[in-house]
Design a protein around this motif. Sequence first.
Motif, PDB file in Angstrom:
ATOM      1  N   ARG A   1       0.833  -1.197   0.000  1.00  0.00           N
ATOM      2  CA  ARG A   1       0.000   0.000   0.000  1.00  0.00           C
ATOM      3  C   ARG A   1       0.869   1.250   0.000  1.00  0.00           C
ATOM      4  NH1 ARG A   1      -4.611  -0.455   4.504  1.00  0.00           N
ATOM      5  NH2 ARG A   1      -5.285   1.400   3.351  1.00  0.00           N
TER       6      ARG A   1
ATOM      7  N   ILE B   1       1.494   4.479   1.552  1.00  0.00           N
ATOM      8  CA  ILE B   1       1.142   5.141   2.802  1.00  0.00           C
ATOM      9  C   ILE B   1       1.120   6.654   2.639  1.00  0.00           C
ATOM     10  CG2 ILE B   1       1.813   5.467   5.213  1.00  0.00           C
ATOM     11  CD1 ILE B   1       0.731   2.739   4.596  1.00  0.00           C
ATOM     12  N   SER B   2       2.080   7.204   1.915  1.00  0.00           N
ATOM     13  CA  SER B   2       2.124   8.655   1.702  1.00  0.00           C
ATOM     14  C   SER B   2       2.824   8.951   0.377  1.00  0.00           C
ATOM     15  CB  SER B   2       2.854   9.358   2.850  1.00  0.00           C
ATOM     16  OG  SER B   2       4.227   9.039   2.827  1.00  0.00           O
TER      17      SER B   2
ATOM     18  N   THR C   1       6.088   6.464  -0.046  1.00  0.00           N
ATOM     19  CA  THR C   1       6.368   5.574   1.080  1.00  0.00           C
ATOM     20  C   THR C   1       5.403   4.405   1.007  1.00  0.00           C
ATOM     21  OG1 THR C   1       7.099   7.424   2.448  1.00  0.00           O
ATOM     22  CG2 THR C   1       6.514   5.388   3.579  1.00  0.00           C
TER      23      THR C   1
ATOM     24  N   PHE D   1       4.183   0.377   2.249  1.00  0.00           N
ATOM     25  CA  PHE D   1       4.175  -0.565   3.370  1.00  0.00           C
ATOM     26  C   PHE D   1       3.613  -1.889   2.886  1.00  0.00           C
ATOM     27  CE2 PHE D   1       2.393  -2.572   7.157  1.00  0.00           C
ATOM     28  CZ  PHE D   1       3.465  -2.475   8.026  1.00  0.00           C
TER      29      PHE D   1
ATOM     30  N   GLN E   1      10.438   1.806   1.157  1.00  0.00           N
ATOM     31  CA  GLN E   1       9.609   0.658   1.473  1.00  0.00           C
ATOM     32  C   GLN E   1      10.271  -0.197   2.537  1.00  0.00           C
ATOM     33  OE1 GLN E   1       9.123  -1.832  -1.984  1.00  0.00           O
ATOM     34  NE2 GLN E   1      11.207  -1.551  -2.664  1.00  0.00           N
TER      35      GLN E   1
ATOM     36  N   LEU F   1       4.607   5.581   9.075  1.00  0.00           N
ATOM     37  CA  LEU F   1       4.016   4.308   8.680  1.00  0.00           C
ATOM     38  C   LEU F   1       2.993   3.843   9.699  1.00  0.00           C
ATOM     39  CD1 LEU F   1       7.193   2.398   7.437  1.00  0.00           C
ATOM     40  CD2 LEU F   1       5.268   3.111   6.034  1.00  0.00           C
ATOM     41  N   THR F   2       3.369   3.876  10.972  1.00  0.00           N
ATOM     42  CA  THR F   2       2.492   3.395  12.019  1.00  0.00           C
ATOM     43  C   THR F   2       1.229   4.240  12.118  1.00  0.00           C
ATOM     44  OG1 THR F   2       4.432   2.672  13.251  1.00  0.00           O
ATOM     45  CG2 THR F   2       2.368   2.795  14.459  1.00  0.00           C
TER      46      THR F   2
ATOM     47  N   ASN G   1      -0.158   6.340   9.856  1.00  0.00           N
ATOM     48  CA  ASN G   1      -1.017   6.281   8.673  1.00  0.00           C
ATOM     49  C   ASN G   1      -1.711   4.938   8.534  1.00  0.00           C
ATOM     50  OD1 ASN G   1      -0.757   8.894   7.487  1.00  0.00           O
ATOM     51  ND2 ASN G   1       1.316   8.377   6.905  1.00  0.00           N
ATOM     52  N   LEU G   2      -0.961   3.859   8.826  1.00  0.00           N
ATOM     53  CA  LEU G   2      -1.560   2.542   8.726  1.00  0.00           C
ATOM     54  C   LEU G   2      -2.681   2.380   9.749  1.00  0.00           C
ATOM     55  CD1 LEU G   2      -1.451  -0.152   7.273  1.00  0.00           C
ATOM     56  CD2 LEU G   2       0.187  -0.943   8.976  1.00  0.00           C
TER      57      LEU G   2
ATOM     58  N   ASP H   1      -5.618   4.314   8.537  1.00  0.00           N
ATOM     59  CA  ASP H   1      -6.341   3.640   7.455  1.00  0.00           C
ATOM     60  C   ASP H   1      -7.197   2.494   7.988  1.00  0.00           C
ATOM     61  OD1 ASP H   1      -5.252   5.346   5.671  1.00  0.00           O
ATOM     62  OD2 ASP H   1      -3.716   3.979   4.932  1.00  0.00           O
TER      63      ASP H   1
END
Length: 484
Positions: free
Chosen positions: A301, A303-304, A320, A322, A352, A368-369, A371-372, A375
């Motif tokens: 995915r 992420i940004s 970015t 993930f 990545q 990452l943390t 945004n994930l 989502d």
Amino acid sequence: MNQKGPENKDDKDHGSEGTFFPKLKEMLIDFGSYVRELIDLEKDTKADAHETIGQIEKSVVFKGTNLWILIFSVLVCSVGLNINSTAVVIGAMLISPLLGPIMGVGLGVGINSFALIKKSLLNFGEMVSFSVVASAIYFFITPLSEAQSELLLRTSPTIFDAFVALFGGFAGIVAYSRTDKGGTAIPGVAIATALMPPLCTAGYGLATMEFRFFFGALYLFLLNSIFISLATVITVRYLKYPKKVFVDPKREKRVKWYITIFVLLTIIPSIFMAYKVVMQSYFTTNARTFIAENFDFENTRVISSDLEYRPSDTSVIDLTLFGEPLDEDLINLMERRMGNYGLRNTKLVINQRAGPVDGVEDWRAELLTTNLRSDIMEELFERNEERLSRQQEEIRQLQEDLNKYAMLDQMSTEVFREINVQYPFIEGFSLGRMVYHEEERPEKDTLITAIVTIPDEDFDQRETFERWLKVRLGEDNIRFVYFR
């Protein structure tokens, strides 16, 4: 004896064509006259040109009341940007008197008044200075220092901002030239062109020393101002407003020369600004299309994404990811595809990491943390919303069915009392909803069913009874079952 010769079909067709084209031409001329009358600005409540010029000249000056209204509207707008309230920002734009000096510059160019141009530019500078300083003071003392989305929207212009400013400028000067001042047109122009928020954003950039906000917002404000002035010049020339008359021909020539220099100094940079805005919008659109069409993977995915347009250097698309890492061959394929999207002078940067984010830079791990998690929460929320909506619909449907059965049960007792009076020969009566099946129709149907016990000698009165019951219940589709 006169003999009539045979008709010539070609002559007949020629005669029809001879009358058709003149009529068509006449219709087109009439239609053109109708359209010209619709769009004619000369006849439609046009105000006196000198009156309009006087009103715009009066709105140019920033002192006393105008200055205080400007300061208060700047503070209101700053609060709206600070708390991310669109309604407050719109309210500030409604009360701000920013259009005066901007339209004054355009009017001065349109009527060859260098004095008005100088006066408007002087007040324009004062207006910008007071606005930025007042906004900077607010953002310097406010405890809320984080940039909200309303602020971020005012840092980089797009081609659509230029279009809005140009068309808004046309609407503004046309409204000023009417006797009724266009009703709601001028406040609408103030909202549409959004002159106030960029100035407040520049004040935020100055207060927080974020100069990308400061210069980006001023750039947007200047672009809007230039296109509003350009629209004013075009409209004033179209309406044939009287130009300033000079007694001294030498002075007239000198003033026209000054105006020409000013116009060139304004137009040439604005062309470059507009070109840059167009190219940036073109890059952003192509980059987003490229990402959407090429980075849709099942186990990976985006992420940004950070899109950086550099007109004199290599632009950058920074992604970015993930999930499952992309191999080098696939990344090289993506880079080759960029040319198909008009992204030839663009560098693709892919960050990545598979699985846990240990070892990633702190800021990227946090990104990452966060945004994930965001989502996932958003997806769960959407699913819960959908499930709750379905359940509410089912509950509503069941409640409607229950109400129908309860109402029919209550009505059955009342109807039986009336039957005892009007049809005393009926010995038994029952009313309810029943599921009905037919061999020819696979789907089932729910019908109101009346079960009636009636003697043989009175059976011939059933049709009268059926009509009465249908009217009484307000229902035509009733199934009757008789016991004798």
